[in-house]
Design an enzyme around this catalytic site. Structure first.
Site, PDB file in Angstrom:
ATOM      1  N   ASP A  48       0.762  -1.263   0.070  1.00 16.34           N
ATOM      2  CA  ASP A  48       0.167  -0.016   0.178  1.00 16.34           C
ATOM      3  C   ASP A  48       0.861   1.251  -0.023  1.00 16.34           C
ATOM      4  O   ASP A  48       2.187   1.342   0.513  1.00 16.34           O
ATOM      5  CB  ASP A  48      -1.103  -0.114   1.335  1.00 16.34           C
ATOM      6  CG  ASP A  48      -1.891  -1.074   1.288  1.00 16.34           C
ATOM      7  OD1 ASP A  48      -2.565  -1.181   0.171  1.00 16.34           O
ATOM      8  OD2 ASP A  48      -2.222  -1.729   2.333  1.00 16.34           O
ATOM      9  N   GLY A  49       0.443   2.354  -0.435  1.00 14.89           N
ATOM     10  CA  GLY A  49       1.230   3.402  -0.807  1.00 14.89           C
ATOM     11  C   GLY A  49       1.751   3.876  -1.996  1.00 14.89           C
ATOM     12  O   GLY A  49       2.628   4.778  -2.099  1.00 14.89           O
ATOM     13  N   CYS A  50       1.796   2.848  -2.755  1.00 12.70           N
ATOM     14  CA  CYS A  50       2.244   2.887  -4.142  1.00 12.70           C
ATOM     15  C   CYS A  50       1.195   3.392  -5.230  1.00 12.70           C
ATOM     16  O   CYS A  50       0.146   2.988  -5.012  1.00 12.70           O
ATOM     17  CB  CYS A  50       2.887   1.669  -4.787  1.00 12.70           C
ATOM     18  SG  CYS A  50       4.224   1.276  -3.431  1.00 12.70           S
ATOM     19  N   ALA A  51       1.553   4.379  -5.966  1.00 11.98           N
ATOM     20  CA  ALA A  51       0.671   4.887  -6.944  1.00 11.98           C
ATOM     21  C   ALA A  51       0.468   3.673  -8.040  1.00 11.98           C
ATOM     22  O   ALA A  51      -0.769   3.593  -8.556  1.00 11.98           O
ATOM     23  CB  ALA A  51       1.042   6.015  -7.823  1.00 11.98           C
ATOM     24  N   SER A  52       1.458   2.946  -8.461  1.00  9.73           N
ATOM     25  CA  SER A  52       1.117   1.858  -9.422  1.00  9.73           C
ATOM     26  C   SER A  52       0.908   0.648  -8.373  1.00  9.73           C
ATOM     27  O   SER A  52       1.167   0.519  -7.245  1.00  9.73           O
ATOM     28  CB  SER A  52       2.268   1.793  -9.989  1.00  9.73           C
ATOM     29  OG  SER A  52       3.669   1.337  -9.461  1.00  9.73           O
TER      30      SER A  52
END
Length: 136
Positions: A48-52
């Site tokens: 979690d926390g990644c744009a991709s």
């Protein structure tokens, strides 16, 4: 101090003249990784926390930390490969001691990634550190 594989990457980055070449190198590193099997792309391995979309699958065997990873974005897949040069094949007790921001700063990544990519990179580092710390 980092491991020899990461030191070699630092030297490679110093040799490359501009950021376009460095980005291309990071992307090529990601392309060279074996793909992650679909069965491992599950919510438990998703970061979690990644744009991709990013999945990390750590393994600790005989006290040595390794991980595999995958992303749907080529540059992020390359960043996973960079993290593998930093963390793979390290004693799990050393993984939690690695100063990832300082090490990655030696590559100049802090200055050349978008805010979203930087946040995603921090999220990946945090997942790696949490996994290692839980194994101690």
């Amino acid at each position: 101090m980092t491991n020899p594989a990461f030191e070699e990457l630092v030297e490679t980055f110093a040799f490359l003249d501009d950021w376009e070449d460095r980005y291309r190198h990071v992307i090529d590193m990601g392309r060279a990784m074996d793909p992650l099997e679909d069965a491992l792309r599950v919510p438990a391995t998703k970061v979690d926390g990644c744009a991709s979309q990013v999945w990390l699958v750590p393994q600790i065997k005989d006290g040595i930390f390794t991980f595999r990873g995958e992303s749907d974005a080529m540059i992020v897949r390359g960043l996973i490969a960079v993290l593998r040069t930093l963390y793979d094949d390290q004693p799990v007790a050393e993984v939690v001691k690695i100063d990832a921001p300082a090490a990655l700063g030696r590559l100049g990544l802090n200055d050349h990634l978008s805010a979203q990519r930087s946040n995603g990179l921090r999220a990946m580092v945090e997942r790696i550190r949490q996994t290692a710390a839980a194994a101690l």
